[in-house]
Design a protein around this motif. Structure first.
Motif, PDB file in Angstrom:
ATOM      1  N   SER A 112       0.831  -1.207   0.000  1.00 36.78           N
ATOM      2  CA  SER A 112       0.000   0.000   0.000  1.00 36.78           C
ATOM      3  C   SER A 112       0.865   1.257   0.000  1.00 36.78           C
ATOM      4  O   SER A 112       0.552   2.249  -0.677  1.00 36.78           O
ATOM      5  CB  SER A 112      -0.932  -0.008   1.221  1.00 36.78           C
ATOM      6  N   GLN A 113       1.959   1.234   0.757  1.00 34.46           N
ATOM      7  CA  GLN A 113       2.825   2.406   0.825  1.00 34.46           C
ATOM      8  C   GLN A 113       3.459   2.712  -0.537  1.00 34.46           C
ATOM      9  O   GLN A 113       3.574   3.878  -0.937  1.00 34.46           O
ATOM     10  CB  GLN A 113       3.923   2.174   1.869  1.00 34.46           C
ATOM     11  N   ILE A 114       3.831   1.675  -1.270  1.00 32.21           N
ATOM     12  CA  ILE A 114       4.428   1.890  -2.596  1.00 32.21           C
ATOM     13  C   ILE A 114       3.403   2.494  -3.550  1.00 32.21           C
ATOM     14  O   ILE A 114       3.729   3.380  -4.359  1.00 32.21           O
ATOM     15  CB  ILE A 114       4.982   0.558  -3.136  1.00 32.21           C
ATOM     16  N   GLN A 115       2.133   2.056  -3.457  1.00 28.50           N
ATOM     17  CA  GLN A 115       1.099   2.648  -4.298  1.00 28.50           C
ATOM     18  C   GLN A 115       0.875   4.118  -3.953  1.00 28.50           C
ATOM     19  O   GLN A 115       0.613   4.942  -4.838  1.00 28.50           O
ATOM     20  CB  GLN A 115      -0.216   1.858  -4.141  1.00 28.50           C
ATOM     21  N   VAL A 116       0.994   4.452  -2.668  1.00 31.65           N
ATOM     22  CA  VAL A 116       0.874   5.856  -2.260  1.00 31.65           C
ATOM     23  C   VAL A 116       2.015   6.677  -2.847  1.00 31.65           C
ATOM     24  O   VAL A 116       1.822   7.807  -3.323  1.00 31.65           O
ATOM     25  CB  VAL A 116       0.838   5.960  -0.721  1.00 31.65           C
ATOM     26  N   LEU A 117       3.233   6.124  -2.825  1.00 32.46           N
ATOM     27  CA  LEU A 117       4.384   6.855  -3.372  1.00 32.46           C
ATOM     28  C   LEU A 117       4.255   7.070  -4.875  1.00 32.46           C
ATOM     29  O   LEU A 117       4.851   8.008  -5.415  1.00 32.46           O
ATOM     30  CB  LEU A 117       5.676   6.088  -3.057  1.00 32.46           C
ATOM     31  N   LYS A 118       3.495   6.220  -5.565  1.00 33.11           N
ATOM     32  CA  LYS A 118       3.298   6.379  -7.002  1.00 33.11           C
ATOM     33  C   LYS A 118       2.071   7.218  -7.344  1.00 33.11           C
ATOM     34  O   LYS A 118       1.801   7.459  -8.521  1.00 33.11           O
ATOM     35  CB  LYS A 118       3.151   5.005  -7.669  1.00 33.11           C
ATOM     36  N   SER A 119       1.310   7.631  -6.372  1.00 34.95           N
ATOM     37  CA  SER A 119       0.048   8.326  -6.607  1.00 34.95           C
ATOM     38  C   SER A 119       0.281   9.700  -7.225  1.00 34.95           C
ATOM     39  O   SER A 119       1.311  10.352  -6.984  1.00 34.95           O
ATOM     40  CB  SER A 119      -0.731   8.458  -5.301  1.00 34.95           C
ATOM     41  N   PRO A 120      -0.665  10.191  -8.041  1.00 35.27           N
ATOM     42  CA  PRO A 120      -0.518  11.523  -8.661  1.00 35.27           C
ATOM     43  C   PRO A 120      -0.436  12.650  -7.640  1.00 35.27           C
ATOM     44  O   PRO A 120       0.285  13.631  -7.845  1.00 35.27           O
ATOM     45  CB  PRO A 120      -1.777  11.644  -9.528  1.00 35.27           C
ATOM     46  N   GLU A 121      -1.168  12.518  -6.542  1.00 38.81           N
ATOM     47  CA  GLU A 121      -1.164  13.587  -5.537  1.00 38.81           C
ATOM     48  C   GLU A 121       0.213  13.768  -4.937  1.00 38.81           C
ATOM     49  O   GLU A 121       0.672  14.907  -4.731  1.00 38.81           O
ATOM     50  CB  GLU A 121      -2.194  13.262  -4.451  1.00 38.81           C
ATOM     51  N   LEU A 122       0.893  12.668  -4.658  1.00 41.29           N
ATOM     52  CA  LEU A 122       2.204  12.762  -4.028  1.00 41.29           C
ATOM     53  C   LEU A 122       3.265  13.238  -5.019  1.00 41.29           C
ATOM     54  O   LEU A 122       4.228  13.915  -4.637  1.00 41.29           O
ATOM     55  CB  LEU A 122       2.597  11.403  -3.446  1.00 41.29           C
ATOM     56  N   LEU A 123       3.117  12.899  -6.297  1.00 41.39           N
ATOM     57  CA  LEU A 123       4.117  13.280  -7.297  1.00 41.39           C
ATOM     58  C   LEU A 123       3.800  14.613  -7.970  1.00 41.39           C
ATOM     59  O   LEU A 123       4.545  15.039  -8.860  1.00 41.39           O
ATOM     60  CB  LEU A 123       4.215  12.183  -8.367  1.00 41.39           C
ATOM     61  N   ARG A 124       2.705  15.289  -7.571  1.00 39.78           N
ATOM     62  CA  ARG A 124       2.323  16.526  -8.239  1.00 39.78           C
ATOM     63  C   ARG A 124       3.397  17.605  -8.112  1.00 39.78           C
ATOM     64  O   ARG A 124       3.792  18.252  -9.095  1.00 39.78           O
ATOM     65  CB  ARG A 124       1.000  17.026  -7.679  1.00 39.78           C
ATOM     66  N   SER A 125       3.885  17.814  -6.900  1.00 35.82           N
ATOM     67  CA  SER A 125       4.898  18.857  -6.690  1.00 35.82           C
ATOM     68  C   SER A 125       6.200  18.522  -7.414  1.00 35.82           C
ATOM     69  O   SER A 125       6.865  19.402  -7.981  1.00 35.82           O
ATOM     70  CB  SER A 125       5.151  19.039  -5.193  1.00 35.82           C
ATOM     71  N   THR A 126       6.567  17.243  -7.426  1.00 34.63           N
ATOM     72  CA  THR A 126       7.786  16.838  -8.136  1.00 34.63           C
ATOM     73  C   THR A 126       7.653  17.088  -9.632  1.00 34.63           C
ATOM     74  O   THR A 126       8.597  17.540 -10.294  1.00 34.63           O
ATOM     75  CB  THR A 126       8.072  15.348  -7.865  1.00 34.63           C
ATOM     76  N   LEU A 127       6.478  16.801 -10.215  1.00 34.94           N
ATOM     77  CA  LEU A 127       6.263  17.016 -11.637  1.00 34.94           C
ATOM     78  C   LEU A 127       6.376  18.496 -11.996  1.00 34.94           C
ATOM     79  O   LEU A 127       6.953  18.849 -13.035  1.00 34.94           O
ATOM     80  CB  LEU A 127       4.886  16.480 -12.046  1.00 34.94           C
ATOM     81  N   LYS A 128       5.853  19.398 -11.146  1.00 37.05           N
ATOM     82  CA  LYS A 128       5.945  20.832 -11.424  1.00 37.05           C
ATOM     83  C   LYS A 128       7.399  21.286 -11.477  1.00 37.05           C
ATOM     84  O   LYS A 128       7.795  22.081 -12.338  1.00 37.05           O
ATOM     85  CB  LYS A 128       5.185  21.619 -10.361  1.00 37.05           C
ATOM     86  N   GLN A 129       8.214  20.775 -10.560  1.00 36.05           N
ATOM     87  CA  GLN A 129       9.630  21.147 -10.550  1.00 36.05           C
ATOM     88  C   GLN A 129      10.365  20.602 -11.782  1.00 36.05           C
ATOM     89  O   GLN A 129      11.212  21.281 -12.376  1.00 36.05           O
ATOM     90  CB  GLN A 129      10.296  20.643  -9.271  1.00 36.05           C
TER      91      GLN A 129
END
Length: 723
Positions: A112-129
């Protein structure tokens, strides 16, 4: 040798009859149903069809190489970093004990934790950068190149990323590492606390729901005296069985009592009751005694005699007593039966009420069971929900205590300078090579499975249950000599005067060279001749028929050279071309076919005028087929043919008949019964196994004696000495 063990040994040169066919010596011909290949056979198949396998392998490998060249991608560079997501020091022991004593397992659900790390919400800020420097990156492309896994069974999460730009790979990994560390220290703990608040808010409602369902279940049990469906059903079933037994007993007793009551009320009922009363029977006995005394006294006294009067008076006094006793007994019996009948009827009515009650319970049981099951299901769901919320709250509280320190970066983001794509290409090439080889082997096995010919003598011995008498190797010189001989003109020689006057241009068989005694071909023919002679222990083989299942198997060639070998071994041999449909012996021996067997059968031509002898082999004689008749089978089945065969048998040490193929023709079946047996030639790589099976089935019906089989045209690399 068993083929001739029961034949009579009295047949010799002076016997005018053809050796009888041994009917009891048949050996069944059949092909084994074994299709399994041994390892040696498998290697032999690959070696025999190596050209096909090589061609298929090269073709498939070429397609694989072309496909790899077309789909080849630019080099890929991969980088990674590692995170310690759970503490490993001794401070965690207190937390583990609070969570679950005696448990050493991890409290984190890594999947479950790995799926959270791949989620769009968690990666949103990284994608903007990242998109500021690399606009082509989006969520889906990032997720496709991003790999997050638990490192075996440790508490470490490994993150990998690959792209065609090593600098981009390094930048992406650094941004993701910073984002995950921030998530572990701030956002993850915030989410955990929010989760605890939500759980605590929902717990009172769930607890009230559990209490309410428990009360409903308690009231239901009290109202219907209902424990659980299985117990209730068992109890009703037991009561039903007991009720049935009681009702059956009462009904039987009631029927008996009613029958007794009816008997008592009838005419014969009183008599039966009084007959069973001792006092009544005593009174009857006394009255009968008085009657006897009165009768005796009346014979000697008058009716007015005091003695007779006294006896009559005593008898009259007993009659009222008898009447009273009868009425008393009948009244008592009637009252007893009536009371018993009334008692049984009351019991029957009570049992009927019990039966109706049980029927009602049985009818209500499904409804009550459904209601009880529904209440139990609701209680189970509510209880599971309550336990799940309690467990979740406990786990969240433990995770909060563990996440106060945050995750630790064990391995900083690093990117290798060596691309990983070439290794993938090499691996694909190796896999393609293996697939190509397997494809070649598969095609070879498929072709071998579809091929219905014999390729080795070992295969013939395995699939045909009959002796293999000879294995004739493929010899190019034999064909070359035959072609050279056919182009030569053979002069007249050693022809009787009577024949030379009536027939023109007859030829003789040319001198065949067998000086090469070590030749594989010659040695194989000698082995064949020796094996034929060894088949019979009590008398030699005097006449044989040589045939094959199909045309072109080499039966005529084998017959001709076997006759020459037998002649070279001191036998007086006669070779008869009995193939009156497509004769071949005259072509192989370079003889004309103006006169032959058909003339002997249809005319009175002497045998000596169509018999040819070799100058170098005076013991070998040949009778060609002669002109082809319109009905060969009629000639071969004639009495003249049988007489000729008898004469041949008596005049020569060995008679060899070359007959047409077996399939579809009856010629061999007409000649073989009057010989010592049939020899079947099977050509390697040519003879159709299904056609051979048809021929053998026909031979079984005809009950012909089969001497054995001869493998022909076997290509072997063995030297002549060891062959």
């Amino acid at each position: 040798m068993e083929n001739y063990s029961s034949q009579s040994s009295s047949s010799d040169h002076g016997n005018n009859s053809v050796p009888p066919f041994p009917q009891n010596q048949l050996v069944p011909w059949a092909e084994e149903q074994e299709d399994d290949w041994s390892f040696q056979e498998f290697l032999s198949i690959l070696r025999r069809r190596s050209l096909l396998m090589t061609s298929v392998t090269i073709a498939v490998l070429t397609l694989v190489v072309i496909s790899l060249m077309i789909t080849r991608k630019p080099p890929e560079y991969e980088g990674s970093f590692q995170l310690l997501v759970e503490p490993v020091n001794d401070d965690t022991k207190s937390v583990d004990v609070v969570k679950e004593p005696n448990s050493q397992q991890s409290s984190l659900d890594y999947d479950s934790q790995i799926q959270v790390l791949k989620s769009p919400e968690l990666l949103r800020s990284t994608l903007k950068q990242l998109q500021a420097s690399y606009p082509e990156i989006n969520y889906y492309s990032l997720l496709e190149s991003l790999k997050i896994n638990q490192l075996e069974k440790t508490k470490i999460i490994e993150v990998r990323y690959q792209s065609s730009n090593p600098k981009q790979t390094q930048v992406v990994l650094e941004r993701i590492a910073d984002n995950y560390l921030d998530y572990s220290q701030v956002r993850r703990q915030t989410k955990l606390r929010q989760g605890v608040q939500f759980v605590e808010k929902q717990l009172p409602f769930i607890q009230n729901r559990v209490d309410q369902i428990q009360k409903e279940l308690q009231l239901f049990r009290q109202k219907y005296s209902f424990n659980d469906p299985e117990t209730q059903a068992t109890q009703i079933a037991s009561q039903t069985v007991e009720f049935s037994q009681q009702k059956q007993t009462v009904d039987l007793q009631l029927a008996q009592t009613r029958a007794n009551f009816a008997i008592i009320k009838g005419k014969n009922g009183a008599t039966t009751t009084l007959n069973n009363a001792p006092l009544y029977q005593q009174l009857i006995t006394q009255i009968r005694q008085f009657d006897v005394q009165i009768a005796i006294e009346s014979t000697r006294l008058q009716d007015d005699n005091p003695t007779i009067k006294a006896l009559k008076e005593k008898r009259a006094n007993l009659l009222p007593v008898l009447r009273q006793e009868s009425e008393r007994l009948l009244g008592v019996k009637f009252a007893e039966v009536a009371t018993q009948l009334q008692t049984l009827e009351v019991q029957s009515q009570e049992l009927a009420k019990i039966g109706r009650n049980l029927a009602k319970q049985r009818n209500e049981l499904p409804v009550l069971t459904r209601q009880y099951t529904e209440l139990q299901r609701k209680l189970e769901i509510a209880t599971e929900s309550l336990n799940r919320f309690l467990s979740t709250r406990e786990n969240l509280q433990i995770e909060i205590s563990q996440t106060e320190l945050g995750w630790q970066l064990l391995q900083a983001p690093t990117t290798s300078d060596i691309p990983i794509s070439p290794f993938t290409t090499q691996r694909d090439f190796v896999l393609g090579l293996v697939a190509s080889i397997l494809s070649g082997v598969g095609i070879v096995l498929l072709v071998e499975k579809l091929d219905n010919t014999y390729h080795t003598v070992d295969e013939i011995k395995k699939k045909l249950k009959q002796p293999l008498l000879g294995n004739i190797p493929f010899e190019k010189q034999v064909q070359t000599k035959q072609n050279r001989t056919s182009s030569q003109k053979i002069p007249l020689a050693s022809i009787p005067n009577s024949l030379s006057q009536g027939v023109a241009s007859l030829a003789v068989l040319p001198d065949q060279e067998y000086s090469d005694s070590s030749s594989n071909f010659s040695e194989a023919l000698r082995v064949l001749y020796t094996n034929i002679q060894l088949l019979s222990s009590d008398r030699p083989i005097r006449s044989i028929v040589i045939s094959s299942a199909m045309p072109g198997d080499g039966k005529s060639t084998v017959a001709l050279h076997l006759a020459q070998i037998a002649t070279a071994m001191g036998q007086r041999v006669l070779l008869v071309d009995a193939d009156l449909r497509k004769p071949t012996i005259h072509e192989l021996s370079n003889l004309n076919n103006l006169w032959g067997l058909s003339n002997l059968i249809s005319t009175n031509l002497p045998v000596g005028e169509v018999t040819r002898q070799l100058p170098s082999m005076s013991q070998l004689s040949i009778i060609t087929a002669g002109p082809i008749p319109p009905d060969p089978a009629k000639l071969l089945s004639s009495q003249k043919m049988k007489q000729l065969m008898t004469d041949f048998h008596n005049s020569f040490d060995l008679v060899i008949y070359d007959v047409p193929p077996l399939v579809g023709l009856a010629d061999a079946s007409l000649i073989a019964p009057h010989t010592d047996g049939l020899l079947i030639v099977v050509r390697i790589h040519k003879t159709n196994s299904s056609m051979l099976k048809v021929a053998l089935d026909n031979l079984k019906i005809s009950r012909l004696n089969i001497l054995g089989i001869v493998g022909n045209a076997q290509k072997s690399t063995s030297n002549s000495y060891y062959y």
